[in-house]
Motif scaffolding. Structure first.
Motif, PDB file in Angstrom:
ATOM      1  N   LEU A 253       0.811  -1.226   0.000  1.00  0.00           N
ATOM      2  CA  LEU A 253       0.000   0.000   0.000  1.00  0.00           C
ATOM      3  C   LEU A 253       0.849   1.284   0.000  1.00  0.00           C
ATOM      4  O   LEU A 253       0.601   2.180  -0.804  1.00  0.00           O
ATOM      5  N   PRO A 254       1.893   1.360   0.846  1.00  0.00           N
ATOM      6  CA  PRO A 254       2.701   2.589   0.827  1.00  0.00           C
ATOM      7  C   PRO A 254       3.347   2.855  -0.530  1.00  0.00           C
ATOM      8  O   PRO A 254       3.431   3.999  -0.969  1.00  0.00           O
ATOM      9  N   SER A 255       3.782   1.773  -1.208  1.00  0.00           N
ATOM     10  CA  SER A 255       4.466   2.028  -2.479  1.00  0.00           C
ATOM     11  C   SER A 255       3.492   2.498  -3.548  1.00  0.00           C
ATOM     12  O   SER A 255       3.854   3.273  -4.424  1.00  0.00           O
ATOM     13  N   VAL A 256       2.234   2.055  -3.473  1.00  0.00           N
ATOM     14  CA  VAL A 256       1.236   2.573  -4.419  1.00  0.00           C
ATOM     15  C   VAL A 256       0.912   4.024  -4.045  1.00  0.00           C
ATOM     16  O   VAL A 256       0.895   4.902  -4.906  1.00  0.00           O
ATOM     17  N   ASN A 257       0.687   4.255  -2.760  1.00  0.00           N
ATOM     18  CA  ASN A 257       0.351   5.611  -2.311  1.00  0.00           C
ATOM     19  C   ASN A 257       1.346   6.647  -2.792  1.00  0.00           C
ATOM     20  O   ASN A 257       0.981   7.689  -3.323  1.00  0.00           O
ATOM     21  N   GLU A 258       2.637   6.345  -2.594  1.00  0.00           N
ATOM     22  CA  GLU A 258       3.613   7.390  -2.921  1.00  0.00           C
ATOM     23  C   GLU A 258       3.722   7.624  -4.424  1.00  0.00           C
ATOM     24  O   GLU A 258       4.071   8.712  -4.860  1.00  0.00           O
ATOM     25  N   LEU A 259       3.348   6.608  -5.217  1.00  0.00           N
ATOM     26  CA  LEU A 259       3.423   6.806  -6.667  1.00  0.00           C
ATOM     27  C   LEU A 259       2.421   7.849  -7.163  1.00  0.00           C
ATOM     28  O   LEU A 259       2.659   8.509  -8.167  1.00  0.00           O
ATOM     29  N   PHE A 260       1.315   8.015  -6.438  1.00  0.00           N
ATOM     30  CA  PHE A 260       0.347   9.043  -6.845  1.00  0.00           C
ATOM     31  C   PHE A 260       1.006  10.419  -6.896  1.00  0.00           C
ATOM     32  O   PHE A 260       0.602  11.282  -7.650  1.00  0.00           O
ATOM     33  N   VAL A 261       2.032  10.605  -6.071  1.00  0.00           N
ATOM     34  CA  VAL A 261       2.766  11.876  -6.063  1.00  0.00           C
ATOM     35  C   VAL A 261       4.003  11.800  -6.960  1.00  0.00           C
ATOM     36  O   VAL A 261       4.291  12.715  -7.732  1.00  0.00           O
ATOM     37  N   LEU A 262       4.726  10.669  -6.892  1.00  0.00           N
ATOM     38  CA  LEU A 262       5.996  10.576  -7.623  1.00  0.00           C
ATOM     39  C   LEU A 262       5.852  10.594  -9.143  1.00  0.00           C
ATOM     40  O   LEU A 262       6.803  10.909  -9.846  1.00  0.00           O
ATOM     41  N   ILE A 263       4.652  10.250  -9.652  1.00  0.00           N
ATOM     42  CA  ILE A 263       4.479  10.265 -11.114  1.00  0.00           C
ATOM     43  C   ILE A 263       4.035  11.630 -11.632  1.00  0.00           C
ATOM     44  O   ILE A 263       3.873  11.832 -12.830  1.00  0.00           O
ATOM     45  N   GLN A 264       3.827  12.600 -10.735  1.00  0.00           N
ATOM     46  CA  GLN A 264       3.400  13.936 -11.164  1.00  0.00           C
ATOM     47  C   GLN A 264       4.523  14.590 -11.992  1.00  0.00           C
ATOM     48  O   GLN A 264       5.704  14.273 -11.796  1.00  0.00           O
ATOM     49  N   PRO A 265       4.159  15.506 -12.910  1.00  0.00           N
ATOM     50  CA  PRO A 265       5.138  16.042 -13.875  1.00  0.00           C
ATOM     51  C   PRO A 265       6.435  16.607 -13.272  1.00  0.00           C
ATOM     52  O   PRO A 265       7.519  16.263 -13.745  1.00  0.00           O
ATOM     53  N   ALA A 266       6.346  17.422 -12.238  1.00  0.00           N
ATOM     54  CA  ALA A 266       7.580  18.008 -11.698  1.00  0.00           C
ATOM     55  C   ALA A 266       8.464  16.942 -11.055  1.00  0.00           C
ATOM     56  O   ALA A 266       9.691  17.021 -11.122  1.00  0.00           O
ATOM     57  N   HIS A 267       7.838  15.938 -10.449  1.00  0.00           N
ATOM     58  CA  HIS A 267       8.614  14.863  -9.841  1.00  0.00           C
ATOM     59  C   HIS A 267       9.368  14.061 -10.904  1.00  0.00           C
ATOM     60  O   HIS A 267      10.528  13.705 -10.715  1.00  0.00           O
TER      61      HIS A 267
END
Lengths: 349, 163
Positions: A308-322
Motif C-alpha cells: 500500500l505505501p508504495s502505491v500511495n507514494e506513486l500518486f505523487v511521484l508520477i506527477q510532472p515536476a517529480h
C-alpha cells in the motif's frame, strides 16, 4: 532543496499507516493566520511582506522541536522546485503564482508545513496518514501556540482570527480528509456524496484542492464553515459525516467483490498492473487511473503486491515536476510520459 | 492534449466541473487556467461572487478603510479584504455575507490566542504608521522614515508585551 535530504522520497502522510487506510489516505488540518498591525498580503507592500517573512522565519528558528527543517524562498526558487512542492501538497499553486517575498517552511517528514504570504500571511498545516484528524489538529495547534508566543496575530473578539477572505474568518481552520473512493466512482454514485456533503456544509474537492480535478478517484472533504463554530465542532461535523461515506464505499466494494462483478474487478486490477508494468509511455491522468485500480486491488486482497505505501507514494511521484526532478532536467510532455512509464516499470517490475 | 483555450501550450490543468447538467471536463494550460481564474488561486472569488448575488444594496457604501484604503466595491471585485481593520469598517456590509457563508450566529466561538488582551488601538496605529512609512520612503523623506521606524518598533514592543 535537495530531495535526498528529506527523510523519505515522499511525505510521511503517504505511508498508508493509521486508521481506515483502505479508504482514508490522509487527514489534514490547516490554520489561516495574519500578523496584527500589517495589511493583508493582497495589500501589503514588498517591504512589509519581506518583514513578515523574516519574522516568521525567526519565530520558527526559535522552536525547540527536534528534527530538520527546510526553508524555501518561493520567490527565488526555480519553477520546477516550486511545482515539486505543490505536487507534494506542501504549498499551494496560489503561493507559487503569488508575487513578492514569500516562502515555505516544513519538517523533513513533511508532516507540518507553513506557507508565508499566500492569501494570508500564514497558512500552517499538519497532514497525517490515515484517519487521524485529532492528531493533525493537535499538531497544528501546537505549532500555532508556539508561533503566537512571539507573533501577535490579528484577532477580534467577535470575528476571531481575521483573514483576507471572509470564508476563513473565525477559527481560520480547515479540516479535511483525502478519501479514495473508486467503488463510488465505478458505480457512478459520487453524486450522492456530493449531495450529502452539500447538505452538511462540507466541501468536496479534488486531489490538489480547490479547483483541481479528482485524480485517481481521490476526493478531499472539508468543512466550509469557520465562523460561529469551535475547532471541536468542525472536527465533529467531519467526524459525523465520515462513517457514512466510508461505509458506503466499503459496501459497494463488497458488492463489487460478489459473483460476476468480482471477475470484472479482478480483471481491472490485474490489467491495470500489467499496463503499469509494460507501458513505454504514459500520461499522468492514465497513470493515476490505473494506480487507483491497483490500490483498490491491493486493499481488497486481489493483488498481493505491491504494498500500500508504495502505491500511495506513486500518486505523487508520477506527477510532472517529480518526473522531471528525477530526470534532473526539464522535459517536454512526451519525454515526461516516457520517463514516467520507465519509473513505473521499475517500481512494478 | 493541448490547451483548449490557447491551443498552443500543453494542457496540464484538467478541471472536472460537476454541475446540474452533469460532468464536464476542460483541459487548459497553467497560464490560461490562471487567466480564467480556474487555477487554485481563484475559485474563492467566484464562490464569493455567487454569494454576492442579490446583495446589490451592499455596494451602496462609498466609504474606504482609513488604514488600507480599500472600498467595499474593490473587495467585491477581488474577493479579498485589505487589512484586519476592514472587518470593523465594513461590519454592516460584511454581516449578511458572513451569514451566507457560515450560517448561524456569526459570532466567533473558537479559541483565541493565549492571554489575548487585544490592543486594537495600537494595532490600528501600527497599520497607520506602516502606511505613513511607505509614503515617506516613496517621497524620499528619510528623516521622517527613520522616525516612523522608531515609532513602529515601540508600538510593536508594546503590542508584544500585551499578548
Amino acid at each position: 532543496m535537495d530531495l535526498s535530504e528529506l527523510d523519505t522520497p515522499s511525505g510521511e502522510w503517504l505511508r498508508g499507516v493509521g486508521a481506515e487506510t483502505d479508504v482514508v489516505l490522509s487527514s489534514r488540518v490547516r490554520l489561516a493566520r495574519n500578523l496584527a498591525g500589517f495589511p493583508f498580503a493582497t495589500k501589503a507592500l514588498e517591504d512589509q511582506k519581506g518583514e513578515i517573512l523574516s519574522r516568521v522565519r525567526a519565530a520558527v528558528d526559535r522552536w525547540k522541536q527536534p528534527g530538520r527543517r527546510f526553508f524555501v524562498d518561493v520567490s527565488a526558487a526555480p519553477a520546477i522546485e516550486s511545482r515539486l512542492l505543490v505536487e507534494r501538497h506542501l504549498v499551494s499553486r496560489e503561493l507559487v503564482l503569488a508575487k513578492g517575498p514569500r516562502g515555505a517552511v516544513f519538517g523533513a517528514d513533511e508532516r507540518v508545513s507553513l506557507m508565508v504570504n499566500e492569501e494570508d500571511h500564514l497558512r500552517l498545516q499538519a497532514i497525517h496518514s490515515g484517519l487521524a484528524l485529532d492528531a493533525a489538529f493537535e499538531e497544528a495547534y501546537a505549532v500555532d501556540r508556539e508561533l503566537e508566543r512571539s507573533i501577535p496575530f490579528a484577532v477580534s473578539p467577535s470575528w476571531g482570527y481575521l483573514t483576507a477572505c471572509p470564508t476563513n474568518v473565525g477559527t481560520g481552520m480547515r479540516a479535511s480528509v483525502m478519501l479514495h473512493l473508486p467503488a463510488l466512482v465505478y458505480t457512478k454514485q459520487m453524486e450522492k456524496v456530493f449531495q450529502a456533503c452539500a447538505r452538511t456544509s462540507l466541501a468536496v474537492r479534488g486531489f490538489y484542492g480547490e479547483g483541481t480535478m479528482a485524480q485517481g478517484d481521490f476526493y478531499q472533504i472539508s468543512n466550509q464553515v469557520t465562523l460561529g463554530v469551535s475547532e471541536q465542532d468542525i472536527l465533529h461535523t467531519l467526524g459525523r459525516m465520515l462513517p457514512t461515506i466510508l461505509e458506503y464505499e466499503r459496501e459497494l466494494r463488497r458488492h463489487l467483490m460478489k459473483d460476476k462483478s468480482k471477475l470484472r474487478l479482478e480483471d481491472k486490477a490485474y490489467r491495470a498492473l500489467a499496463v503499469l508494468r509494460a507501458a513505454r509511455t504514459i500520461a499522468s491522468e492514465e497513470a493515476m487511473e490505473l494506480l487507483s485500480a491497483v490500490r483498490l486491488g491491493v486493499v481488497l486482497g486481489i493483488l498481493s503486491a505491491p504494498s500500500l505505501p508504495s502505491v500511495n507514494e506513486l500518486f505523487v511521484l508520477i506527477q510532472p515536476a517529480h518526473v522531471q526532478k528525477l530526470a534532473g532536467k526539464e522535459l517536454e510532455a512526451d519525454e515526461r510520459d516516457q520517463r514516467r512509464a520507465a519509473l513505473l516499470r521499475e517500481r512494478f517490475g | 492534449v493541448n490547451c483548449q483555450v490557447c491551443e498552443k501550450q500543453p494542457a496540464t490543468f484538467h478541471l472536472t466541473e460537476i454541475g446540474e447538467g452533469g460532468k464536464t471536463v476542460r483541459h487548459l494550460c497553467e497560464e490560461c487556467a490562471g487567466r480564467l481564474g480556474l487555477s487554485s488561486g481563484n475559485p474563492v472569488p467566484s464562490m464569493l461572487a455567487t454569494l454576492f448575488e442579490g446583495t446589490k444594496e451592499l455596494a451602496a457604501t462609498t466609504q474606504r478603510c482609513p488604514e488600507c484604503g480599500i472600498s467595499f466595491e474593490e473587495f467585491r471585485a477581488k474577493g479579498r479584504l485589505g487589512c484586519p481593520k476592514d472587518y470593523e469598517v465594513f461590519a454592516k456590509e460584511l454581516s449578511p455575507l458572513l451569514e451566507k457563508i457560515h450560517g448561524g450566529s456569526g459570532k466567533h466561538a473558537g479559541r483565541v490566542p493565549a492571554g489575548a488582551g487585544r490592543d486594537t488601538a495600537r494595532e490600528d496605529a501600527l497599520l497607520r504608521l506602516r502606511r505613513e512609512l511607505a509614503r515617506a520612503v516613496r517621497e524620499e523623506k528619510y528623516e521622517e522614515a527613520a522616525r516612523l521606524r522608531d515609532e513602529i518598533r515601540q508600538a510593536e514592543d508594546a503590542l508584544k508585551g500585551v499578548s
